[in-house]
Design an enzyme around this catalytic site. Structure first.
Site, PDB file in Angstrom:
ATOM      1  N   LYS A 109       0.859  -1.211   0.000  1.00  0.00           N
ATOM      2  CA  LYS A 109       0.000   0.000   0.000  1.00  0.00           C
ATOM      3  C   LYS A 109       0.876   1.234   0.000  1.00  0.00           C
ATOM      4  O   LYS A 109       2.053   1.195   0.397  1.00  0.00           O
ATOM      5  CB  LYS A 109      -0.938   0.003   1.208  1.00  0.00           C
ATOM      6  CG  LYS A 109      -0.265   0.006   2.605  1.00  0.00           C
ATOM      7  CD  LYS A 109       0.142   1.353   3.140  1.00  0.00           C
ATOM      8  CE  LYS A 109       0.657   1.283   4.580  1.00  0.00           C
ATOM      9  NZ  LYS A 109       1.470   2.455   4.982  1.00  0.00           N
ATOM     10  N   LEU A 155       5.238   0.426   3.435  1.00  0.00           N
ATOM     11  CA  LEU A 155       4.424  -0.104   2.337  1.00  0.00           C
ATOM     12  C   LEU A 155       3.446  -1.161   2.823  1.00  0.00           C
ATOM     13  O   LEU A 155       2.757  -1.798   2.015  1.00  0.00           O
ATOM     14  CB  LEU A 155       5.338  -0.697   1.249  1.00  0.00           C
ATOM     15  CG  LEU A 155       6.273   0.306   0.561  1.00  0.00           C
ATOM     16  CD1 LEU A 155       7.244  -0.413  -0.374  1.00  0.00           C
ATOM     17  CD2 LEU A 155       5.464   1.355  -0.224  1.00  0.00           C
ATOM     18  N   SER A 215       1.722  -6.092   7.419  1.00  0.00           N
ATOM     19  CA  SER A 215       0.277  -6.008   7.691  1.00  0.00           C
ATOM     20  C   SER A 215      -0.507  -6.722   6.599  1.00  0.00           C
ATOM     21  O   SER A 215      -1.476  -7.442   6.879  1.00  0.00           O
ATOM     22  CB  SER A 215      -0.164  -4.543   7.735  1.00  0.00           C
ATOM     23  OG  SER A 215       0.596  -3.827   8.667  1.00  0.00           O
ATOM     24  N   SER A 216      -0.097  -6.530   5.355  1.00  0.00           N
ATOM     25  CA  SER A 216      -0.802  -7.167   4.248  1.00  0.00           C
ATOM     26  C   SER A 216      -0.656  -8.685   4.311  1.00  0.00           C
ATOM     27  O   SER A 216      -1.607  -9.424   4.051  1.00  0.00           O
ATOM     28  CB  SER A 216      -0.255  -6.630   2.916  1.00  0.00           C
ATOM     29  OG  SER A 216      -1.049  -7.052   1.847  1.00  0.00           O
ATOM     30  N   ASP A 262      -2.611  -1.465  10.573  1.00  0.00           N
ATOM     31  CA  ASP A 262      -2.781  -1.289   9.130  1.00  0.00           C
ATOM     32  C   ASP A 262      -3.404  -2.509   8.455  1.00  0.00           C
ATOM     33  O   ASP A 262      -3.428  -2.581   7.229  1.00  0.00           O
ATOM     34  CB  ASP A 262      -1.415  -1.028   8.473  1.00  0.00           C
ATOM     35  CG  ASP A 262      -1.012   0.431   8.548  1.00  0.00           C
ATOM     36  OD1 ASP A 262      -1.847   1.255   8.970  1.00  0.00           O
ATOM     37  OD2 ASP A 262       0.127   0.736   8.181  1.00  0.00           O
TER      38      ASP A 262
END
Ligand code: C5P
Length: 319
Positions: free
Chosen positions: A17, A124, A128-129, A161
């Protein structure tokens, strides 16, 4: 629910992100910070494979990460192509798996394999992703035991996040990051497909450090919440306002004060290429929208000349 999963493997894309707009508005009593942020997923990221552990164990393919095994007490294993990704419970995949088990009671053995592309300490959202990808994959393997709201609540517990990555589209994030709303369709359309150059020096910046530095200067570095909301509302209300008009990030202040290589290069990119570069989250990655005629190889060369050959440079797009 029967004891059998409908599927026993999944491949989940874990996008990176960027924070197009990030206003940290003040410190909360729980030690975290309140913020208002517009965050967009990129068409680039990590890939997470999830397998029913029994199936993998039978096939003898598993080379489990011993640290993850020890921390979770068995049944959750993780392998990764990057040695620098932590294998213990500071890894958000392991944390997500543990919280998913607690929340659902689903206890099939699972094996994760992470193909890591998103650099660490970059702002980025890679960790979290990955954590959210783990939740989505587990939810699929377990036959969707969680309603969307429960999944979002669980994601917020994994990390500030994480919840935003459940949307797969540009969002507005509020609170400490757990309150996530989709952008209105017309506003999202102004962002989707925009080409961006993401670039990062060969060092990372710790998120806790950046927030602490901002807090140490309080209230000087904070953006008042009303001001942040007004800026966002003005951009949303003006259909002719380009994405560039939304840009802003007050975590640049502490990051740029210490890591002067960042503002030095960003200034050069502004002057030489008329770009509008910005730090993403707490950094150290930066990004800039790419006009159609942008001389990407020249821009990349300027970045490497300033930050060294080890600098990370990637043209991609908002998805
Ligand atoms: O939740 P997450 O692990 O991503 O946050 C990392 C650290 O960043 C927190 O421990 C906190 O120091 C800081 N943080 C904050 N306010 C936020 C998000 C993160 O102070 N909204």
């Amino acid at each position: 629910m029967s004891g059998f999963a409908a599927v026993n493997s999944a491949v989940v894309f874990a996008p990176a992100k960027i924070n197009l707009f990030l206003a940290v508005t003040g410190r909360r009593t729980d030690g975290f910070h309140d913020l208002v942020s517009v965050v967009a997923p990129l068409a680039w990221g990590d890939t997470l494979w999830i397998d029913s552990g029994e199936r993998r164990a039978e096939s003898g393919e598993i080379e489990p990460n011993a640290a993850a095994e020890a921390v979770t007490g068995g049944g959750i294993t993780l392998e990764c192509d990057e040695a620098c990704v932590p294998g213990d419970e500071t890894n958000l995949i392991v944390k997500a798996a543990r919280l998913f088990r607690e929340a659902t009671g689903w206890r099939e053995p699972v094996h994760f394999r992470l193909e890591k592309r998103i650099p660490l300490g970059a702002g980025l959202g890679g960790g979290s992703s990955d954590g959210t990808a783990a939740l989505r994959g587990l939810d699929l393997l377990a036959g969707h035991p969680l309603a969307p709201a429960a999944l979002a609540e669980l994601a917020a517990r994994v990390g500030s996040d994480c919840a935003l990555f459940l949307h797969g589209a540009p969002v507005v994030m509020r609170g400490r990051g757990e309150r996530v709303a989709a952008l209105p369709a017309a506003a999202a359309a102004r962002l989707r497909g925009r080409r961006v150059l993401v670039f990062k020096p060969d060092f990372g910046i710790g998120t806790p450090w950046a927030y602490q530095r901002l807090a140490a200067e309080a209230p000087a570095g904070y953006v008042p919440a009303a001001e942040a909301e007004a800026r966002l509302a003005a951009w949303l209300a003006d259909p002719s306002a380009p994405a560039e008009q939304l840009l802003g990030n007050n975590l640049e202040r502490p990051a740029f004060a210490k890591f002067i290589a960042l503002p030095a290069l960003l200034g050069e990119l502004r002057n030489r290429f008329a770009l509008a570069p910005q730090l993403s989250g707490s950094g150290s990655a930066c990004f800039a929208f790419l006009p159609d005629n942008a001389p990407v190889p020249e821009i990349a060369a300027a970045i490497r000349a300033a930050w060294g050959e080890a600098a990370f440079v990637l043209p991609t797009a908002i998805s």
